[in-house]
Motif scaffolding. Structure first.
Motif, PDB file in Angstrom:
ATOM      1  N   VAL A   5       0.883  -1.178   0.000  1.00 14.50           N
ATOM      2  CA  VAL A   5       0.000   0.000   0.000  1.00 14.50           C
ATOM      3  C   VAL A   5       0.913   1.218   0.000  1.00 14.50           C
ATOM      4  CG1 VAL A   5      -1.866   1.206   1.175  1.00 14.50           C
ATOM      5  CG2 VAL A   5      -1.744  -1.306   1.267  1.00 14.50           C
ATOM      6  N   LEU A   6       1.091   1.800  -1.192  1.00 17.70           N
ATOM      7  CA  LEU A   6       2.131   2.809  -1.402  1.00 17.70           C
ATOM      8  C   LEU A   6       1.523   4.194  -1.573  1.00 17.70           C
ATOM      9  CD1 LEU A   6       4.348   0.798  -3.934  1.00 17.70           C
ATOM     10  CD2 LEU A   6       4.473   0.831  -1.414  1.00 17.70           C
ATOM     11  N   GLU A  33      -6.232   2.265   9.735  1.00 20.96           N
ATOM     12  CA  GLU A  33      -7.481   1.760   9.126  1.00 20.96           C
ATOM     13  C   GLU A  33      -7.200   0.655   8.113  1.00 20.96           C
ATOM     14  OE1 GLU A  33     -10.949   3.682   8.478  1.00 20.96           O
ATOM     15  OE2 GLU A  33     -10.394   5.624   9.331  1.00 20.96           O
ATOM     16  N   VAL A  34      -6.139   0.851   7.321  1.00 19.05           N
ATOM     17  CA  VAL A  34      -5.777  -0.160   6.325  1.00 19.05           C
ATOM     18  C   VAL A  34      -5.392  -1.467   7.030  1.00 19.05           C
ATOM     19  CG1 VAL A  34      -3.998  -0.786   4.624  1.00 19.05           C
ATOM     20  CG2 VAL A  34      -5.144   1.438   4.476  1.00 19.05           C
ATOM     21  N   GLU A  35      -4.602  -1.349   8.110  1.00 21.03           N
ATOM     22  CA  GLU A  35      -4.157  -2.565   8.812  1.00 21.03           C
ATOM     23  C   GLU A  35      -5.327  -3.282   9.473  1.00 21.03           C
ATOM     24  OE1 GLU A  35      -0.880  -1.157  11.214  1.00 21.03           O
ATOM     25  OE2 GLU A  35       0.539  -1.376   9.526  1.00 21.03           O
ATOM     26  N   LYS A  36      -6.278  -2.501   9.992  1.00 22.10           N
ATOM     27  CA  LYS A  36      -7.453  -3.099  10.643  1.00 22.10           C
ATOM     28  C   LYS A  36      -8.282  -3.862   9.607  1.00 22.10           C
ATOM     29  CE  LYS A  36     -11.570  -1.475  13.146  1.00 22.10           C
ATOM     30  NZ  LYS A  36     -12.473  -0.820  12.198  1.00 22.10           N
ATOM     31  N   CYS A  47       2.407  -1.012   4.472  1.00 21.24           N
ATOM     32  CA  CYS A  47       2.105   0.378   4.105  1.00 21.24           C
ATOM     33  C   CYS A  47       3.393   1.190   4.107  1.00 21.24           C
ATOM     34  CB  CYS A  47       1.132   0.997   5.101  1.00 21.24           C
ATOM     35  SG  CYS A  47      -0.473   0.202   5.140  1.00 21.24           S
ATOM     36  N   ARG A  48       3.618   1.930   3.038  1.00 21.17           N
ATOM     37  CA  ARG A  48       4.823   2.756   2.930  1.00 21.17           C
ATOM     38  C   ARG A  48       4.472   4.092   2.296  1.00 21.17           C
ATOM     39  NH1 ARG A  48       8.628  -1.666  -0.150  1.00 21.17           N
ATOM     40  NH2 ARG A  48       8.356  -3.394   1.323  1.00 21.17           N
ATOM     41  N   GLN A  49       5.202   5.138   2.714  1.00 25.33           N
ATOM     42  CA  GLN A  49       5.022   6.479   2.116  1.00 25.33           C
ATOM     43  C   GLN A  49       6.381   7.081   1.863  1.00 25.33           C
ATOM     44  OE1 GLN A  49       5.621   9.852   3.535  1.00 25.33           O
ATOM     45  NE2 GLN A  49       4.869  10.703   1.607  1.00 25.33           N
ATOM     46  N   THR A  50       6.516   7.780   0.736  1.00 26.45           N
ATOM     47  CA  THR A  50       7.753   8.502   0.469  1.00 26.45           C
ATOM     48  C   THR A  50       7.470   9.754  -0.356  1.00 26.45           C
ATOM     49  OG1 THR A  50       9.998   8.387  -0.432  1.00 26.45           O
ATOM     50  CG2 THR A  50       8.297   7.201  -1.656  1.00 26.45           C
ATOM     51  N   ALA A  69       0.631  -7.628  -5.204  1.00 22.41           N
ATOM     52  CA  ALA A  69      -0.406  -6.682  -5.610  1.00 22.41           C
ATOM     53  C   ALA A  69      -0.072  -5.328  -4.989  1.00 22.41           C
ATOM     54  CB  ALA A  69      -1.773  -7.159  -5.138  1.00 22.41           C
ATOM     55  N   VAL A  70      -0.470  -4.263  -5.686  1.00 31.22           N
ATOM     56  CA  VAL A  70      -0.131  -2.910  -5.227  1.00 31.22           C
ATOM     57  C   VAL A  70      -1.372  -2.030  -5.199  1.00 31.22           C
ATOM     58  CG1 VAL A  70       1.224  -0.827  -5.737  1.00 31.22           C
ATOM     59  CG2 VAL A  70       2.225  -3.091  -6.149  1.00 31.22           C
ATOM     60  N   ILE A  71      -1.523  -1.299  -4.104  1.00 28.28           N
ATOM     61  CA  ILE A  71      -2.484  -0.190  -4.018  1.00 28.28           C
ATOM     62  C   ILE A  71      -1.631   1.068  -3.983  1.00 28.28           C
ATOM     63  CG2 ILE A  71      -4.229   0.947  -2.575  1.00 28.28           C
ATOM     64  CD1 ILE A  71      -4.974  -1.897  -1.538  1.00 28.28           C
TER      65      ILE A  71
END
Ligand code: DQA
Length: 147
Positions: A5-6, A33-36, A47-50, A69-71
């Protein structure tokens, strides 16, 4: 292989950044929320952010190699990064493009996505729910890249 989840440029500033457009929830809230939802669906997520385009492209290369798979919410890169598009085009698994805001209702430069043509599907305008719906779609579709 977890579903990646990028989130791209400026999305780490959710909650502080233009709350009238993007809402008050922070990036940490989004991840929670995504992890739940992932736990409820029985799928693994990372989940990662850059803010760094090269780092994001490296993550897409990783997903191409693992078949994950990628979101992806590419932020402003959506509208002009052919480099990101080329990396996304080389993915082996499904790719769901997500935008928090309804980009079609905003400035004309946001009406074009260079990622959309290489995405499996796109969800826009539904805030954090869009990420959760993308997860649900991948979990339902199943197959390689979704564990
Ligand atoms: C965004 C929409 C983009 O136009 C913008 O540059 C962003 C966020 C969204 O989630 O609505 O940074 O991708």
């Amino acid at each position: 292989t977890p579903i990646l989840v990028l989130s791209g440029v400026n999305l780490g500033r959710l909650g502080k950044r233009e709350p009238a457009v993007y809402g008050r929830a922070t990036y940490a809230d989004l991840v929670a929320e995504v992890e739940k939802t992932a736990a409820e669906l029985g799928v693994a997520v990372a989940c990662r952010q850059t803010d760094d385009e090269a780092t994001m492209i490296g993550w897409l290369h990783e997903a191409a190699d693992t078949g994950a798979a990628v979101i992806l919410n590419p932020g402003a890169w959506t509208h002009y990064s052919y480099a990101l598009r080329d990396a996304a085009a080389a993915l082996a698994g499904p790719l769901i493009e997500v935008h928090l805001s309804q980009v079609a209702a905003r400035e004309p430069f946001r009406h074009v996505s260079v990622i959309g043509p290489v995405a499996t599907g796109t969800i826009t305008g539904l805030g954090i729910q869009g990420y959760l719906l993308a997860l649900r779609a991948l979990a339902t579709m199943g197959g390689p890249g979704v564990v």
